[in-house]
Design an enzyme around this catalytic site. Structure first.
Site, PDB file in Angstrom:
ATOM      1  N   ALA A  59      23.118  46.402  27.031  1.00 15.58           N
ATOM      2  CA  ALA A  59      24.512  45.953  27.022  1.00 15.58           C
ATOM      3  C   ALA A  59      24.823  45.144  28.288  1.00 15.58           C
ATOM      4  CB  ALA A  59      25.440  47.164  26.916  1.00 15.58           C
ATOM      5  N   GLY A 111      24.579  42.505  26.154  1.00 12.55           N
ATOM      6  CA  GLY A 111      23.831  41.921  25.049  1.00 12.55           C
ATOM      7  C   GLY A 111      23.461  40.457  25.155  1.00 12.55           C
ATOM      8  N   SER A 112      23.813  39.780  26.245  1.00 12.94           N
ATOM      9  CA  SER A 112      23.495  38.353  26.343  1.00 12.94           C
ATOM     10  C   SER A 112      21.987  38.122  26.417  1.00 12.94           C
ATOM     11  CB  SER A 112      24.188  37.733  27.562  1.00 12.94           C
ATOM     12  OG  SER A 112      23.867  38.439  28.741  1.00 12.94           O
ATOM     13  N   LYS A 113      21.267  38.986  27.127  1.00 12.11           N
ATOM     14  CA  LYS A 113      19.796  38.852  27.195  1.00 12.11           C
ATOM     15  C   LYS A 113      19.162  39.257  25.866  1.00 12.11           C
ATOM     16  CE  LYS A 113      19.502  39.853  32.156  1.00 12.11           C
ATOM     17  NZ  LYS A 113      20.882  40.370  32.304  1.00 12.11           N
ATOM     18  N   ASP A 168      21.096  51.255  24.915  1.00 13.42           N
ATOM     19  CA  ASP A 168      22.021  51.452  26.031  1.00 13.42           C
ATOM     20  C   ASP A 168      22.541  52.880  26.000  1.00 13.42           C
ATOM     21  OD1 ASP A 168      23.346  49.472  28.138  1.00 13.42           O
ATOM     22  OD2 ASP A 168      24.809  51.029  27.657  1.00 13.42           O
ATOM     23  N   CYS A 170      20.638  42.733  39.260  1.00  7.71           N
ATOM     24  CA  CYS A 170      21.549  41.744  39.834  1.00  7.71           C
ATOM     25  C   CYS A 170      21.980  42.226  41.217  1.00  7.71           C
ATOM     26  CB  CYS A 170      22.753  41.496  38.926  1.00  7.71           C
ATOM     27  SG  CYS A 170      23.649  42.987  38.441  1.00  7.71           S
TER      28      CYS A 170
END
Length: 510
Positions: free
Chosen positions: A172, A174-176, A202, A314
């Site tokens: 989550a 979810g873009s990747k 997730d 990140c």
């Protein structure tokens, strides 16, 4: 959002960027933190410090990616290249020579684009209205995905093919995952469906709902969404014989690719989440380190021999990055190797991983586990240091005489002796340098390409994981957590589950 009715008279959930703040500058949003400065001045040189901090204090430019499997992909790219590149440049007064919109030079086929404007500016600036409506519409129907530029990098190094089984451990929002599905479908022959699939997991059920909302725009059947703790992701069985169900051959499902984008302190996202400035402290990264190791080890155990795993965060913190990778390599004992991908995506500006760093806890710095006082050892773990170690070795190899009543929990402690055992001036410890090739890791920093920050390590499994004997245990309530937890074999994990079920007290019928 969750299916319930909104209370009458209540406003929708507040947006961070649109929140009402006083127009005066009497209480501006803090974009500095002395503890942050003290910590990262040991990582970034004094020559680049001002540039680094200045970029961190500016809003993050928006970015998006064109869905390469969309039948409108070429049309959207053409519209960007021939329409918006010129119209935005003409409509918006530029303060410098920076282009208003441009393709990311390192992303293949001009499918990812970078804007000069932040998401807030896109919403507020009237001259950008037509372009903003274009982005919202195309994102809603799945032709583009709005995603931070550096977040697009990890899937590109995973080398996914159409027949691969891919595990996204902490998926989550979810873009990747969407990006992995794109690659899976794009590598398939025209008119065919992929043989492989993506399992996106997730822990948070609400974030799983967000993940489903994000990925359903892909309209794919090659996705399974699961809801488990990543460090305890269960073993899966794969049916080999589908014709004779009574004679099914069930094998453990091992994955060709694993994306391990773990929970982290997130200080690489300061530009889009400026509230993190006031919250930042060293304890967050230190507290997540062990969980990150366990998730990465579980991912390694579920990976096929010859398979590839990405470990990413990140965060800029070496305790969450290089220290975790070093500990995984240490525990795997040669079964996992760091892959050198320096020649891949040559236009992507990256920095090598660190080979030396120090550990900070509550303002105190440690260069080795040898100089960590006993009362800090529940927080500062040996695996946080470049060369690892263990506290049992520290006690046996220490050159300083320490009385038994100091290293026990007895009440009679001599304060002078405690000070002697903790004072780093009395003990001259040499800063450690890791023996692993951590320079093969990648650090993406904000002031190199006007982005957020990201850490990426590409790992390959070259042999099955060996059994590791670990004597150090930490009791948490009645549950005993070993330092090797998360490295269980899938078949053994299922046996444990079966035994646990057999021991459960039976619930009487109602």
């Amino acid at each position: 959002m969750g299916g319930g009715k909104r209370s009458e008279g209540k406003q929708s959930r507040e947006n961070v960027w649109e929140s009402k703040r006083p127009k005066s500058d009497s209480h501006p949003l803090a974009t500095e933190n002395p503890a942050f400065d003290d910590y990262y001045k040991g990582i970034f040189s004094s020559q680049e410090w001002d540039a680094f901090v200045q970029v961190l204090r500016t809003p993050l430019p928006a970015a998006f990616r064109i869905n390469s499997t969309s039948r409108f992909c070429a049309d959207i790219r053409s519209q960007l290249e021939n329409d918006f590149v010129h119209s935005l440049q003409a409509e918006v007064v530029q303060e410098d020579d920076t282009e208003a919109i441009m393709p990311l030079p390192w992303y293949p086929e001009n499918l990812a684009w970078h804007l000069k404007f932040s998401r807030k500016q896109l919403r507020k600036n009237r001259t950008l209205g037509r372009f903003h409506e274009f982005l919202k519409l195309e994102n809603e129907i799945g032709n583009i995905t709005r995603q931070e530029a550096v977040s697009m990098v990890p899937p590109l190094f995973l080398d996914v093919h159409s027949n691969h089984f891919v595990l996204d451990m902490c998926a989550a929002p979810g873009s990747k995952t969407f990006q992995l599905l794109e690659i899976l479908h794009k590598s398939t022959k025209v008119g065919c469906l992929p043989v492989g699939m993506v399992i996106a997991n997730d822990l948070d059920i609400q974030r799983c709902n967000l993940l489903i909302h994000q990925t359903k725009r892909m309209c794919t059947a090659n996705l399974i969404v699961t809801n488990h703790e990543a460090q305890h992701f269960p073993g899966c069985l794969l049916n080999r014989n589908h014709d004779k169900m009574e004679q099914d051959q069930q094998d453990s499902l091992l994955f060709d690719r694993v994306l391990c984008d773990v929970p982290c302190s997130g200080d690489g996202t300061l530009r889009k989440a400026p509230d993190l400035w006031r919250k930042w402290n060293t304890g967050t990264g230190n507290g997540l380190h062990n969980l990150q190791v366990l998730i990465a080890m579980r991912g390694a155990s579920l990976l096929k021999v010859g398979g590839r795993m990405i470990y990413s965060t990140c965060s800029m913190n070496p305790i969450e990055n290089e220290a975790v990778v070093a500990e995984v390599l240490r525990r795997c004992g040669g079964s996992i190797e760091l892959v050198d991908v320096s020649s891949v995506l040559p236009q992507l500006i990256r920095r090598p991983g660190l080979k030396r760093w120090k550990v900070c806890d509550k303002g105190k710095w440690f260069v080795s586990c040898n100089d960590v006082p006993k009362f800090s050892r529940n927080v500062v773990l040996p695996s946080m240091f470049p060369n690892g170690g263990s506290y049992k070795e520290v006690l046996s190899n220490c050159n300083v005489s320490i009385r038994d009543d100091i290293i026990t929990d007895g009440a009679n402690k001599n304060s002078d002796d405690i000070q002697a055992a903790e004072d780093p001036v009395i003990h001259e410890f040499t800063e450690e340098v890791s023996d692993f090739p951590l320079e093969r890791c990648m650090r993406l920093v904000p002031h190199d390409q006007n982005t957020g920050a990201f850490f990426i390590a590409v790992l390959q499994k070259v042999s099955t994981l060996r059994e590791i004997q670990v004597n150090t245990r930490k009791k948490v309530g009645k549950h005993v957590v070993t330092a090797n937890e998360g490295n269980e074999d899938p078949q053994k994990l299922q046996l444990h589950v079966k035994k646990w079920i057999s021991r459960k007290p039976k619930i009487p019928a109602m």
